[in-house]
Design an enzyme around this catalytic site. Structure first.
Site, PDB file in Angstrom:
ATOM      1  N   LYS A  99      23.808 -26.550 134.389  1.00 42.72           N
ATOM      2  CA  LYS A  99      24.512 -25.268 134.434  1.00 42.72           C
ATOM      3  C   LYS A  99      24.912 -24.975 135.862  1.00 42.72           C
ATOM      4  O   LYS A  99      24.258 -25.446 136.804  1.00 42.72           O
ATOM      5  CB  LYS A  99      23.589 -24.145 133.938  1.00 42.72           C
ATOM      6  CG  LYS A  99      24.338 -22.920 133.453  1.00 42.72           C
ATOM      7  CD  LYS A  99      24.858 -23.154 132.051  1.00 42.72           C
ATOM      8  CE  LYS A  99      25.418 -21.922 131.401  1.00 42.72           C
ATOM      9  NZ  LYS A  99      25.453 -22.133 129.936  1.00 42.72           N
TER      10      LYS A  99
HETATM   11  N1  GLU Z   1      28.666 -22.417 128.304  1.00 42.63           N
HETATM   12  C1  GLU Z   1      28.509 -22.889 126.961  1.00 42.63           C
HETATM   13  C2  GLU Z   1      27.039 -22.927 126.579  1.00 42.63           C
HETATM   14  O1  GLU Z   1      26.232 -22.206 127.116  1.00 42.63           O
HETATM   15  C3  GLU Z   1      29.248 -24.186 126.726  1.00 42.63           C
HETATM   16  C4  GLU Z   1      28.803 -25.353 127.566  1.00 42.63           C
HETATM   17  C5  GLU Z   1      29.697 -26.600 127.415  1.00 42.63           C
HETATM   18  O2  GLU Z   1      30.623 -26.583 126.632  1.00 42.63           O
HETATM   19  O3  GLU Z   1      29.403 -27.552 128.123  1.00 42.63           O
HETATM   20  O4  GLU Z   1      26.659 -23.618 125.664  1.00 42.63           O
END
Ligand code: GLU
Length: 425
Positions: free
Chosen positions: A115
């Site tokens: 993240k």
């Molecule tokens: N931000 C989204 C999540 O928390 C998508 C992450 C992604 O598509 O890599 O799952």
């Protein structure tokens, strides 16, 4: 060696990183995870902290702190969004990265978890300032991202346009187009059909499954949605078309409710015009907190973390909670809800549709071969249904809530990969 866990300190805290570690600790006990693997999975693999200098429109410049955390790569490159928000902290990004590891394992896509986050207030920045911030942040983290290493995506307050700038910046630095470095891109540069609505669609698919196992019916099921961004807005739209009745909705500026059902097309138009659902006519005014306790069958928290607490959990009237947001429920609230017979579809299941279609996007980019939308939605439905059933089966087998059931499936998959790969050197 055994893992030392200060349970009393963690229990008293509402720090999301403590919360993520506690969730793992509980499941480690439940599935009999070895101490060594537990210890390995309890911390991130890699944390990058950067300072991002940004040229501002007034001729000056500002420094923004940013992070990219890679929690685990045992099952493949790490994957996870980038959040632009004033309340971002390193602990939050670490928790979100760990949750991505479990999420990708639960839906069984070949990714680990990561993240990113930048502490900024995108609502007070111009488009040019946002572009400058995005391009420089991408440059700072470019040393650890890439289509075979770590693949960012949208998260809170980051958009397909921002993904386009990430793709362009990374590509310019390498001298050729590299669409697979980021997902959630616009269609014109290698995005996938269905990605914009994927989080909401996946959430609806698992709610459909929960309705089935609880012997209820979709038609007339009343839904309250907290948060009206990418996940909440599209959930309202898709679910109202399917026969669910959306009775309450809110965003950061306030909420609206109507026990007979809100006019969702009108509400979306109102949000597009004014920037908020607040003030929509034909509905009573409610607060964000009211929406959580509103009389409904399904509650969809689709905003930020820690909104369902030990204080409001006893007052929640929904029978199903589907966590479109990451981390909306505190562990004490989880226990209260379980005792009260409320089925909580955990974030790593309920919002996994987003990363699932991100995976489809990455596969399409690498193959340079793009799929039809109905093929994408069919594949998504199969992944979500299977993940729901596997988590449900574990929750029944151990007599635990759906979060622990989902974690049992996910942690076991990551542990198996870790064991098979062994320890280097
Ligand atoms: N931000 C989204 C999540 O928390 C998508 C992450 C992604 O598509 O890599 O799952």
């Amino acid at each position: 060696m055994s893992v030392s866990v200060d349970r009393s300190a963690a229990a008293a805290s509402d720090n999301v990183w403590d919360m993520a570690q506690r969730q793992l600790d509980e499941v480690a006990k439940l599935i009999g995870l070895s101490d060594a693997i537990h210890q390995y999975l309890r911390v991130p693999k890699r944390v990058l902290e950067v300072s991002v200098p940004v040229k501002m429109d007034n001729g000056g410049f500002r420094m923004y702190p940013g992070y990219r955390v890679q929690h685990n790569m045992s099952r493949g490159p790490s994957k996870g969004g980038i959040r632009f928000h004033p309340d971002v902290t390193l602990d939050e990004v670490k928790a979100l990265a760990m949750w991505m590891t479990w999420k990708c394992a639960l839906v069984n896509i070949p990714f680990g978890g990561a993240k990113g986050g930048v502490i900024c207030d995108p609502k007070s920045m111009s488009l040019q300032e946002l572009e400058n911030l995005t391009r420089r942040f991408t440059t700072e983290i470019s040393i650890i991202i890439g289509p075979e290493k770590d693949i960012p995506a949208p998260d809170v307050y980051t958009t397909p346009q921002i993904m386009a700038w990430i793709m362009d910046t990374f590509s310019m630095q390498h001298g050729y187009s590299i669409p697979g470095v980021v997902t959630g891109k616009p269609l014109a540069i290698g995005g996938s059909l269905g990605r914009d609505k994927a989080t909401a669609r996946g959430c609806m698919y698992v709610i459909d499954e929960a309705i089935k196992v609880l012997n209820r019916s979709i038609e007339g099921t009343r839904v309250a949605i907290q948060g009206f961004g990418n996940a909440g807005l599209h959930a309202a739209e898709l679910m109202s078309k399917r026969g669910y009745v959306i009775v309450a909705a809110s965003d950061s500026r306030g909420g609206v409710a109507n026990a007979k059902g809100l006019d969702i097309a009108g509400l979306i138009a109102h949000k597009a015009e004014t920037g908020s659902v607040a003030g929509f006519s034909g509905a009573e005014r409610v607060t964000n907190a009211d929406v959580l306790e509103y009389d409904c069958d399904v509650l969809v928290p689709a905003a930020l973390e820690k909104v369902i607490t030990r204080e409001n959990a006893p007052r929640i009237r929904a029978k199903i909670i589907a966590e479109a947001a990451n981390g909306p429920t505190l562990p004490e609230a989880d226990d209260i809800l379980f005792e009260r017979g409320v089925m909580v579809l955990p974030d790593i299941l309920a919002n996994a549709g987003g990363v699932t279609v991100s995976y489809f996007e990455w596969v399409q980019d690498l193959q340079e071969n793009f799929w039809e939308e109905n093929e994408i939605n069919d594949r998504l439905r199969r992944k979500m249904t299977r993940a729901f059933n596997e988590a449900y089966e574990q929750s029944q087998r151990h007599g635990v809530n759906m979060r622990k059931g989902a974690y049992a499936v996910a942690v076991d998959r990551v542990a198996e990969a870790t064991k098979l790969r062994g320890l280097y050197p």
